[in-house]
Design a protein around this motif. Sequence first.
Motif, short mmCIF file in Angstrom:
data_model
loop_
_atom_site.label_atom_id
_atom_site.label_comp_id
_atom_site.label_asym_id
_atom_site.label_seq_id
_atom_site.Cartn_x
_atom_site.Cartn_y
_atom_site.Cartn_z
N MET A 406 36.02 34.10 56.11
CA MET A 406 37.05 33.34 56.81
C MET A 406 37.58 32.21 55.92
O MET A 406 36.92 31.75 55.01
CB MET A 406 36.48 32.75 58.10
CG MET A 406 35.84 33.80 59.03
SD MET A 406 36.94 35.16 59.46
CE MET A 406 38.15 34.28 60.45
N GLY A 407 38.80 31.77 56.23
CA GLY A 407 39.37 30.59 55.57
C GLY A 407 40.13 30.85 54.30
O GLY A 407 40.44 29.90 53.57
N GLY A 408 40.47 32.10 53.98
CA GLY A 408 41.22 32.38 52.76
C GLY A 408 42.65 31.86 52.82
O GLY A 408 43.26 31.80 53.89
N THR A 409 43.18 31.47 51.65
CA THR A 409 44.55 30.96 51.58
C THR A 409 45.44 31.77 50.64
O THR A 409 46.67 31.63 50.68
CB THR A 409 44.55 29.49 51.11
OG1 THR A 409 43.97 29.40 49.79
CG2 THR A 409 43.73 28.62 52.06
N PHE A 410 44.85 32.58 49.77
CA PHE A 410 45.59 33.37 48.80
C PHE A 410 44.66 34.50 48.37
O PHE A 410 43.45 34.32 48.32
CB PHE A 410 45.97 32.51 47.59
CG PHE A 410 46.86 33.18 46.58
CD1 PHE A 410 48.24 33.16 46.73
CD2 PHE A 410 46.33 33.83 45.48
CE1 PHE A 410 49.07 33.77 45.80
CE2 PHE A 410 47.15 34.45 44.54
CZ PHE A 410 48.52 34.42 44.71
N THR A 411 45.22 35.68 48.07
CA THR A 411 44.37 36.84 47.82
C THR A 411 44.80 37.60 46.58
O THR A 411 46.00 37.73 46.30
CB THR A 411 44.39 37.80 49.04
OG1 THR A 411 43.91 37.12 50.18
CG2 THR A 411 43.53 39.03 48.79
N LEU A 412 43.80 38.10 45.84
CA LEU A 412 44.00 39.02 44.74
C LEU A 412 43.21 40.29 45.03
O LEU A 412 42.05 40.22 45.46
CB LEU A 412 43.54 38.42 43.41
CG LEU A 412 44.34 37.23 42.88
CD1 LEU A 412 43.68 36.68 41.61
CD2 LEU A 412 45.78 37.63 42.59
N SER A 413 43.82 41.43 44.79
CA SER A 413 43.17 42.72 45.02
C SER A 413 43.05 43.45 43.69
O SER A 413 44.06 43.74 43.04
CB SER A 413 43.98 43.56 46.02
OG SER A 413 43.41 44.83 46.19
N ASN A 414 41.82 43.75 43.29
CA ASN A 414 41.58 44.39 42.00
C ASN A 414 41.51 45.90 42.19
O ASN A 414 40.45 46.51 42.15
CB ASN A 414 40.27 43.86 41.40
CG ASN A 414 40.07 44.35 39.99
OD1 ASN A 414 41.01 44.75 39.32
ND2 ASN A 414 38.83 44.34 39.53
N ILE A 415 42.67 46.53 42.36
CA ILE A 415 42.69 47.98 42.55
C ILE A 415 42.31 48.71 41.27
O ILE A 415 41.89 49.86 41.30
CB ILE A 415 44.08 48.45 43.02
CG1 ILE A 415 45.14 48.12 41.96
CG2 ILE A 415 44.44 47.82 44.35
CD1 ILE A 415 46.47 48.80 42.21
N GLY A 416 42.43 48.04 40.13
CA GLY A 416 42.10 48.67 38.86
C GLY A 416 40.64 49.02 38.72
O GLY A 416 40.27 49.87 37.90
N SER A 417 39.77 48.40 39.51
CA SER A 417 38.35 48.73 39.43
C SER A 417 38.09 50.14 39.93
O SER A 417 37.07 50.74 39.60
CB SER A 417 37.53 47.73 40.26
OG SER A 417 37.93 47.78 41.61
N ILE A 418 39.00 50.69 40.74
CA ILE A 418 38.88 52.07 41.22
C ILE A 418 39.82 52.98 40.47
O ILE A 418 39.46 54.09 40.08
CB ILE A 418 39.17 52.12 42.73
CG1 ILE A 418 38.21 51.20 43.48
CG2 ILE A 418 39.07 53.56 43.25
CD1 ILE A 418 38.47 51.11 44.96
N GLY A 419 41.03 52.51 40.22
CA GLY A 419 42.02 53.30 39.50
C GLY A 419 43.42 52.94 39.96
O GLY A 419 43.60 52.33 41.01
#
Length: 496
Positions: A406-419
Motif C-alpha cells: 500500500m501507499g505507492g505513488t509511482f510505478t515501474l514494471s520490469n517486463i524485461g525480466s520475463i521477455g
Amino acid sequence: MAAVTRGSFSALRLLLTQQYRRRCFRPQNLRYNRNLHLSASRWDRSLQMVGARALHTAIARRGAIVQFKLSDIGEGIMEVTVKEWYVKEGDKVSQFDSICEVQSDKASVTITSRYDGVIRKLYYDVDGTALVGKPLVDIETESGSELNQEEDVVETPAMAREEHTHQEIKGHKTQATPAVRRLAMENNIKLSEVVGTGKDGRILKEDILNFLAKQTGAILPPAPHFQEIQTPGPAPTAPAPKPVSTPVGVKPPPTAPKPVFTGKDVTEPLKGFHKAMVKTMTAALKIPHFGYCDEVDLSRLVLLRSELKAVAERRGVKLSYMPFFIKAASLGLLHYPILNSSLDEGCQNITYKASHNIGLAMDTSQGLLVPNVKNVQLLSVFEIAQELNRLQTLGAAGQLGQAELMGGTFTLSNIGSIGGTYAKPVILPPEVAIGALGKIQVLPRFDSDGQVTRAHIMKVSWSADHRIIDGATMCRFSNLWREYLENPASMVLDLK
C-alpha cells in the motif's frame, strides 16, 4: 392539642422499643445467637471449600472453549480466503503459534494464537471464504491460562505500526510485534540490544534484519526477479559454477507449464489477487492513458554496475539494475512532481505527494503484485538495493503484506525480466504515471564518430493520466531519466 398527642405517641414508642431490646439481648440469647452464628460460619466455609475443590477439578479436567474470530484486517476488507491451515483438530498450540494463512484481495496475512490450548474445531476448509467477525477456530484453553475474549492476532511480515505488544526486558518495556519477537528468537537476538526505529521506539522487522546484517555481515539472498546482464568474457579453462545470470544472447531452457486438459468447462469464483485486479483495472479504465516510448543506452551503466556488484555482494546485497532505475526516477520526480501526484474522484483537486514510494510490478506465485520502496528520495542506491532484496524475498515466499503493497505513488514494471521490449502499461489508481522497462539487448549503434559499436539498449514505455499530464511533460521527464542512466556519473551531483 395535636402537638401534645404526637409527643405522647413518640414517648410510648420509645419505651416499647427499649423493653423489646432488653428482652431480645439477654445473656442466654446472646450465647445462643453467637453459637448459631459460629455454626453457620463453619458450614459456609465448608461449602466454599467443597465448591472450590469441585470447581478446580472441573477446570483441570476441561478448560474453557474460546472462539477465535477473524479480526478486522483493515482497508475495508470483509472476507478472506483460507490458503493453508498450519494446525488440525486435536493439535496443541502455544501463544503466537501460526494457525493459518489467509489471503485478501490485497495481501496475505498469518493468523497466530493468543492462547495456550488445544484446537477443537476448524470452521473452514482450504480455499474457503472466511468472513470478518466470524469464528475461525475453537480452542480449548489450558487451566490457569488467562481467558480474554479478544479477537485473534493477525500478523504480517511488516505489521501495522499501530498494532503492537509489549515485552518486559531488563526492567523496561520493549515494543515489538509477535512476528518480530519470533524472528529475534529464531536468530538468538535480544530485543534489548536492538534500537527500534518505529513510533515510540518500537522495534520493526527491518531493525532485526539490520541488526542481523551488522552481526553476520550478510543477508539471505533473494529470489532472482530482475534481469541481469553480463558481458561475455574469455572461456574458462576449468568448469565454472553455474552463473547467476544468463549471458546476453543465450536463452535459458523454456519452463512452460504442463498442459491441462479436463475435457469439460470449469467455473470458479474470482478470489484474492485476481479479484483485486478486476477492481483495479476497472478503475483504471476510467483514466485516459497517454503513451510514450523511447530507448536508453545503458552501456556506461553496465560497466558501472559490474564494478559495484562485487562491492555490494561483500556487504550482503545483490545489486541489480533496478535500484539505478528507481533512483533516477526519483531524481526526475523532483523536477516534475506532477508525475508523483494523485487526482481525487471528482477531478477537482491534485495532491502532490511528498514521499517517492516507487512501486515495482513483481511476478509471484500468487500473481502480479506491486510492492513499493518507501521514501526513495531519502535513500541511496545501495539502500534501495537492500529494500529490493527484502521485497524479493518476501515475494518469493508469498509473504508480502499491506505495509509493502500500500501507499505507492509511482510505478515501474520490469517486463524485461520475463521477455519483451515494448509494453503498454496500465496506470494503477490513484497514481498518475507508470513505466514499463523492456529487456536489455546488445545492439549495433553509431557512436559520435559515426562508427558502429556495441550498445546495451533498453526500451522504455510510459503511460500517464492525460487528464492532468500532457505529452511534453512526460517526454521531458523521460529525457531527464534517460540522461541520468546514460551518464550515471551525473547522478552523483543530485544525490542527497
